[in-house]
Design an enzyme around this catalytic site. Structure first.
Site, PDB file in Angstrom:
ATOM      1  N   LYS A  61       0.817  -1.208   0.000  1.00  0.00           N
ATOM      2  CA  LYS A  61       0.000   0.000   0.000  1.00  0.00           C
ATOM      3  C   LYS A  61       0.857   1.268   0.000  1.00  0.00           C
ATOM      4  O   LYS A  61       0.495   2.284   0.561  1.00  0.00           O
ATOM      5  CB  LYS A  61      -0.936  -0.008   1.207  1.00  0.00           C
ATOM      6  CG  LYS A  61      -1.905  -1.185   1.183  1.00  0.00           C
ATOM      7  CD  LYS A  61      -2.871  -1.128   2.334  1.00  0.00           C
ATOM      8  CE  LYS A  61      -3.780  -2.316   2.373  1.00  0.00           C
ATOM      9  NZ  LYS A  61      -4.638  -2.471   1.230  1.00  0.00           N
ATOM     10  N   CYS A  62       2.001   1.195  -0.659  1.00  0.00           N
ATOM     11  CA  CYS A  62       2.962   2.301  -0.691  1.00  0.00           C
ATOM     12  C   CYS A  62       2.893   3.001  -2.050  1.00  0.00           C
ATOM     13  O   CYS A  62       2.543   2.387  -3.057  1.00  0.00           O
ATOM     14  CB  CYS A  62       4.365   1.727  -0.466  1.00  0.00           C
ATOM     15  SG  CYS A  62       5.696   2.937  -0.557  1.00  0.00           S
ATOM     16  N   GLY A  63       3.258   4.261  -2.074  1.00  0.00           N
ATOM     17  CA  GLY A  63       3.329   4.994  -3.332  1.00  0.00           C
ATOM     18  C   GLY A  63       4.362   4.413  -4.287  1.00  0.00           C
ATOM     19  O   GLY A  63       4.297   4.644  -5.498  1.00  0.00           O
ATOM     20  N   THR A  65       4.781   1.143  -4.670  1.00  0.00           N
ATOM     21  CA  THR A  65       4.376  -0.236  -4.966  1.00  0.00           C
ATOM     22  C   THR A  65       4.440  -0.546  -6.460  1.00  0.00           C
ATOM     23  O   THR A  65       4.725  -1.678  -6.844  1.00  0.00           O
ATOM     24  CB  THR A  65       2.975  -0.521  -4.398  1.00  0.00           C
ATOM     25  OG1 THR A  65       3.022  -0.308  -2.976  1.00  0.00           O
ATOM     26  CG2 THR A  65       2.533  -1.946  -4.662  1.00  0.00           C
TER      27      THR A  65
END
Length: 184
Positions: A61-63, A65
């Site tokens: 759920k990371c920018g 990803t």
């Protein structure tokens, strides 16, 4: 004259102290360690002996990803030349990997068709960091300690750390590709 000579010697000593990581005395190599897979099976890292490995702490759920796509492309491009990517999920940065191992595996396979190894979710920094990350810090210094998701550590064929890359550097950047090709 004495002062200038003294100053030159002092500056030289300080400069060479920054190169200490290059002369690290490895008690263990990367290949001497192990970590559990996303399926909770032991991955004996000796199976990568003689290969170049890009170790990446990841989060769903990371920018960053979307870097999974680039990591898979990089893996496909160089896997036949003795290269592998190992993804290490961690929930230590912004709670961006909250899922179970099953959820993480499904996410990676469904959304990015990941075929390189993914490990069990672990800590990658601090006192509870996985042995692999403690080993990296002990042998190469603070540049191996992830500051955020998608931090990259390049391991050479000898099982030593060659370089590190921050999350902002794309896996397909010239900088990373040049270093991978250098140690393949």
């Amino acid at each position: 004259m004495f002062y200038k000579s003294y100053l030159l010697i002092l500056i030289s000593l300080i400069m060479f102290s920054f190169f200490e990581k290059a002369n690290a005395k490895y008690k263990k190599l990367f290949f001497d360690l192990n970590i559990k897979s996303i399926d909770n099976e032991v991955i004996n890292l000796s199976k990568f002996k003689g290969k170049t490995v890009l170790l990446v702490n990841v989060a769903s759920k990371c920018g960053f990803t979307k870097q999974y796509t680039d990591l898979q492309t990089l893996y496909e491009k160089y896997k036949d030349k003795g290269f592998s990517v190992i993804a290490v999920p961690s929930n230590q940065f912004g709670g961006q990997e909250p899922g179970s191992n099953t959820e993480i595996k499904d996410f990676c396979e469904t959304n990015f068709n990941i075929t390189f190894p993914i490990t069990n979710k672990v800590d990658v920094k601090g006192k509870d960091a996985h042995t692999l990350y403690k080993w990296a810090k002990e042998n190469y210094g603070n540049s191996t300690v992830p500051k955020w998701n998608f931090h990259k550590i390049l391991i050479n064929k000898e099982g030593k750390i060659h370089d590190t890359f921050n999350p902002f550097i794309s896996p397909l950047s010239d900088k990373i590709i040049k270093q991978i090709e250098l140690v393949l």
